[in-house]
Design an enzyme around this catalytic site. Structure first.
Site, PDB file in Angstrom:
ATOM      1  CE  LYS A  96      -4.278  -1.654   2.010  1.00 42.23           C
ATOM      2  NZ  LYS A  96      -3.971  -3.069   1.811  1.00 42.23           N
ATOM      3  CG  ASP A 130      -2.946  -3.753  -1.923  1.00 42.68           C
ATOM      4  OD1 ASP A 130      -2.806  -4.612  -2.815  1.00 42.68           O
ATOM      5  OD2 ASP A 130      -2.937  -4.025  -0.705  1.00 42.68           O
ATOM      6  CD  GLN A 161     -10.320   1.295  -5.147  1.00 37.58           C
ATOM      7  OE1 GLN A 161     -10.357   2.401  -5.671  1.00 37.58           O
ATOM      8  NE2 GLN A 161      -9.980   1.128  -3.883  1.00 37.58           N
ATOM      9  NE  ARG A 182      -4.969  -7.942  -5.968  1.00 35.00           N
ATOM     10  CZ  ARG A 182      -4.176  -7.505  -4.975  1.00 35.00           C
ATOM     11  NH1 ARG A 182      -4.455  -6.382  -4.339  1.00 35.00           N
ATOM     12  NH2 ARG A 182      -3.105  -8.187  -4.640  1.00 35.00           N
ATOM     13  N   GLY A 186     -13.850  -2.684  -4.521  1.00 35.88           N
ATOM     14  CA  GLY A 186     -13.515  -1.460  -3.769  1.00 35.88           C
ATOM     15  C   GLY A 186     -14.008  -1.569  -2.344  1.00 35.88           C
ATOM     16  CG  HIS A 240     -14.433 -13.203  -1.813  1.00 34.31           C
ATOM     17  ND1 HIS A 240     -14.214 -11.866  -1.578  1.00 34.31           N
ATOM     18  CD2 HIS A 240     -13.324 -13.844  -1.438  1.00 34.31           C
ATOM     19  CE1 HIS A 240     -13.014 -11.695  -1.060  1.00 34.31           C
ATOM     20  NE2 HIS A 240     -12.445 -12.877  -0.971  1.00 34.31           N
ATOM     21  NE  ARG A 301      -9.576  -1.656   3.877  1.00 32.25           N
ATOM     22  CZ  ARG A 301      -8.418  -1.229   4.383  1.00 32.25           C
ATOM     23  NH1 ARG A 301      -8.378  -0.121   5.100  1.00 32.25           N
ATOM     24  NH2 ARG A 301      -7.306  -1.892   4.176  1.00 32.25           N
ATOM     25  NE  ARG A 302     -11.867  -7.458   3.718  1.00 29.00           N
ATOM     26  CZ  ARG A 302     -11.079  -6.482   3.228  1.00 29.00           C
ATOM     27  NH1 ARG A 302      -9.841  -6.375   3.629  1.00 29.00           N
ATOM     28  NH2 ARG A 302     -11.525  -5.626   2.332  1.00 29.00           N
TER      29      ARG A 302
HETATM   30  C1  LIG Z   1      -7.252 -10.420  -3.642  1.00 30.56           C
HETATM   31  C2  LIG Z   1      -8.019  -9.184  -3.258  1.00 30.56           C
HETATM   32  C3  LIG Z   1      -7.351  -7.980  -3.153  1.00 30.56           C
HETATM   33  C4  LIG Z   1      -8.037  -6.819  -2.844  1.00 30.56           C
HETATM   34  N1  LIG Z   1      -7.385  -5.608  -2.886  1.00 30.56           N
HETATM   35  C5  LIG Z   1      -8.091  -4.477  -2.705  1.00 30.56           C
HETATM   36  C6  LIG Z   1      -7.511  -3.191  -2.908  1.00 30.56           C
HETATM   37  O1  LIG Z   1      -6.329  -3.065  -3.250  1.00 30.56           O
HETATM   38  N2  LIG Z   1      -8.300  -2.113  -2.723  1.00 30.56           N
HETATM   39  C7  LIG Z   1      -9.613  -2.194  -2.362  1.00 30.56           C
HETATM   40  O2  LIG Z   1     -10.285  -1.175  -2.246  1.00 30.56           O
HETATM   41  N3  LIG Z   1     -10.177  -3.401  -2.146  1.00 30.56           N
HETATM   42  C8  LIG Z   1      -9.464  -4.521  -2.308  1.00 30.56           C
HETATM   43  N4  LIG Z   1     -10.089  -5.734  -2.134  1.00 30.56           N
HETATM   44  C9  LIG Z   1     -11.410  -5.804  -1.472  1.00 30.56           C
HETATM   45  C10 LIG Z   1     -12.558  -5.663  -2.445  1.00 30.56           C
HETATM   46  O3  LIG Z   1     -12.589  -4.349  -2.950  1.00 30.56           O
HETATM   47  C11 LIG Z   1     -13.929  -5.964  -1.775  1.00 30.56           C
HETATM   48  O4  LIG Z   1     -14.151  -5.068  -0.734  1.00 30.56           O
HETATM   49  C12 LIG Z   1     -14.067  -7.373  -1.236  1.00 30.56           C
HETATM   50  O5  LIG Z   1     -13.401  -8.307  -2.005  1.00 30.56           O
HETATM   51  C13 LIG Z   1     -15.544  -7.787  -1.183  1.00 30.56           C
HETATM   52  O6  LIG Z   1     -16.108  -7.735  -2.466  1.00 30.56           O
HETATM   53  P1  LIG Z   1     -16.484  -9.034  -3.364  1.00 30.56           P
HETATM   54  O7  LIG Z   1     -15.987  -8.789  -4.718  1.00 30.56           O
HETATM   55  O8  LIG Z   1     -16.004 -10.261  -2.711  1.00 30.56           O
HETATM   56  O9  LIG Z   1     -18.045  -8.977  -3.505  1.00 30.56           O
HETATM   57  P2  LIG Z   1     -19.244  -8.909  -2.477  1.00 30.56           P
HETATM   58  O10 LIG Z   1     -20.462  -8.728  -3.305  1.00 30.56           O
HETATM   59  O11 LIG Z   1     -18.958  -7.906  -1.417  1.00 30.56           O
HETATM   60  O12 LIG Z   1     -19.217 -10.333  -1.805  1.00 30.56           O
HETATM   61  C14 LIG Z   1     -19.547 -11.515  -2.509  1.00 30.56           C
HETATM   62  C15 LIG Z   1     -19.592 -12.674  -1.514  1.00 30.56           C
HETATM   63  O13 LIG Z   1     -18.286 -12.862  -0.952  1.00 30.56           O
HETATM   64  C16 LIG Z   1     -18.364 -13.161   0.423  1.00 30.56           C
HETATM   65  N5  LIG Z   1     -17.694 -12.076   1.180  1.00 30.56           N
HETATM   66  C17 LIG Z   1     -17.282 -10.880   0.685  1.00 30.56           C
HETATM   67  N6  LIG Z   1     -16.677 -10.162   1.650  1.00 30.56           N
HETATM   68  C18 LIG Z   1     -16.735 -10.911   2.764  1.00 30.56           C
HETATM   69  C19 LIG Z   1     -16.274 -10.716   4.092  1.00 30.56           C
HETATM   70  N7  LIG Z   1     -15.647  -9.609   4.463  1.00 30.56           N
HETATM   71  N8  LIG Z   1     -16.494 -11.712   5.001  1.00 30.56           N
HETATM   72  C20 LIG Z   1     -17.111 -12.843   4.631  1.00 30.56           C
HETATM   73  N9  LIG Z   1     -17.549 -13.099   3.389  1.00 30.56           N
HETATM   74  C21 LIG Z   1     -17.378 -12.146   2.471  1.00 30.56           C
HETATM   75  C22 LIG Z   1     -19.815 -13.277   0.755  1.00 30.56           C
HETATM   76  O14 LIG Z   1     -20.191 -14.623   0.566  1.00 30.56           O
HETATM   77  C23 LIG Z   1     -20.474 -12.411  -0.295  1.00 30.56           C
HETATM   78  O15 LIG Z   1     -21.809 -12.763  -0.558  1.00 30.56           O
HETATM   79  C24 LIG Z   1      -9.419  -6.887  -2.513  1.00 30.56           C
HETATM   80  C25 LIG Z   1     -10.093  -8.107  -2.620  1.00 30.56           C
HETATM   81  C26 LIG Z   1      -9.425  -9.232  -3.004  1.00 30.56           C
HETATM   82  C27 LIG Z   1     -10.192 -10.501  -3.150  1.00 30.56           C
END
Ligand SMILES: Cc1cc2nc3c(=O)[nH]c(=O)nc-3n(C[C@H](O)[C@H](O)[C@H](O)COP(=O)(O)OP(=O)(O)OC[C@H]3O[C@@H](n4cnc5c(N)ncnc54)[C@H](O)[C@@H]3O)c2cc1C
Length: 320
Positions: A96, A130, A161, A182, A186, A240, A301-302
């Site tokens: 970061k 990131d 993002q 990647r 967001g 995910h 954030r998680r």
């Molecule tokens: C490898 C990787 C790198 C990343 N790097 C960055 C970055 O540099 N900058 C940035 O802003 N964001 C980053 N993110 C985070 C990303 O922006 C999202 O906030 C996060 O991945 C949740 O979004 P989603 O695409 O999984 O979809 P969502 O629609 O949020 O989630 C889809 C499904 O995934 C599961 N899920 C998602 N989040 C969670 C959680 N916290 N706990 C449990 N289950 C969950 C649930 O089953 C949900 O229904 C990164 C994510 C990944 C996977």
């Protein structure tokens, strides 16, 4: 509302001090964080490698307040690259820029990034930058381009993002390089004048960006993951969300982009079922493995992403 509250708390210093003093909060954090030491990160990477899953290690920490801290973080990331090399794990690193001093002195931050890239290059490894909140996007892309285009480092990639309105335009420009991207949705709290407020619009923009990335990867000759699992292909789908993943798989098939030329990325501790399923199906999967003592903002954030995580967090209070 829930998301906004937790993202605001993630930035509050009083909350950071209070929550980090609770032992049960660290127990809860361990769901998403491999441990507090570098060895914990390496061990988690080795365990994932055994399941045919690659990793990217992240030393937790952001919004560094002094240049000394930025220098210390840089040294720790260099040690991480040494440790990856010594243990021969299939892992690259994620960084970061605010941890490396972006908000203090852009030139010093760029110098820190260059030191990291130089060592990574020596070991034929890769560094992913990131993306943080919207206020950092121009400077982050600026440092990335300085390294990738002006200084000619090919072992660097960046994150975009899908929730930002600007992302498809940024992506189109970066694909002219072409940059290794990647794509995530967001994770920060952004106002409606810069980011789509509605999930369905973020999802639609995600698919739009995936289409552009996959088309560009094909046009660039569909470079594949390196045999040692360290240098990723051009498009990395970081989500995910099964609908987003399935869209990418379907579109790649439709245009004839080989499976080797695409990577799926997920976060440590989230949807392990999909991680394993994709790896078993022969897709390249990389897990983002954070470690370190500065787990607070990352974990908040998680929590913000999913209300159910709050109950998981609180349930740790009752565990011994
Ligand atoms: C490898 C990787 C790198 C990343 N790097 C960055 C970055 O540099 N900058 C940035 O802003 N964001 C980053 N993110 C985070 C990303 O922006 C999202 O906030 C996060 O991945 C949740 O979004 P989603 O695409 O999984 O979809 P969502 O629609 O949020 O989630 C889809 C499904 O995934 C599961 N899920 C998602 N989040 C969670 C959680 N916290 N706990 C449990 N289950 C969950 C649930 O089953 C949900 O229904 C990164 C994510 C990944 C996977």
């Amino acid at each position: 509302m829930f998301r906004s509250l937790f993202i605001s708390i993630s930035k509050a210093d009083w909350a950071r001090r209070m929550i980090m003093s609770w032992k049960f909060a660290w127990r809860a954090a361990r769901r998403f964080v491999a441990g507090d030491k570098l060895e914990d990160g390496i061990e988690a990477a080795q365990n994932l490698n055994q399941k045919n899953i690659n990793t990217t290690l992240d030393l937790l920490g952001e919004q560094t307040e002094t240049l000394e801290q930025a220098e210390k973080a840089t040294q720790s990331i260099l040690e991480m690259l040494e440790a990856i090399q010594a243990a021969q794990v299939r892992s690259n690193v994620s960084v970061k820029l605010t941890q490396l001093g972006l908000k203090l002195d852009k030139q010093i931050c760029a110098d820190n990034v260059q030191k990291i890239l130089e060592l990574a290059k020596k070991y034929n490894n890769f560094v992913r930058i990131d993306m943080e909140d919207a206020a950092c996007v121009d400077d982050t892309i600026g440092v990335f381009k300085e390294m990738r285009v002006n200084k000619g480092y090919e072992n660097v990639g960046i994150v975009l993002q899908a929730y930002l309105y600007r992302t498809v335009d940024d992506l189109a420009k970066l694909m002219e390089i072409p940059a290794r991207i990647r794509l995530c949705k967001g994770a920060y709290k952004e106002p409606a004048d810069v980011a789509f407020p509605k999930k369905k619009d973020v999802d639609a923009n995600y698919d739009r960006a995936v289409k552009l990335m996959l088309d560009s990867a094909l046009k660039a000759g569909a470079p594949t993951l390196s045999p040692d699992g360290r240098i990723p292909p051009i498009p990395c789908i970081a989500s995910h969300d099964e609908n987003r993943i399935n869209y990418a798989i379907k579109y790649a098939k439709q245009i004839g982009l080989p499976n080797d030329a695409i990577e799926f990325q997920m976060l440590y501790g989230i949807r392990r079922d999909i991680q394993s399923k994709l790896a078993e199906q022969g897709y390249h999967v990389r897990i983002y493995v954070p470690f370190g003592t500065e787990w607070y903002a990352y974990n908040m954030r998680r929590l913000a992403e999913r209300p159910a995580n709050l109950w998981f967090f609180l349930s740790n209070f009752f565990k011994k």
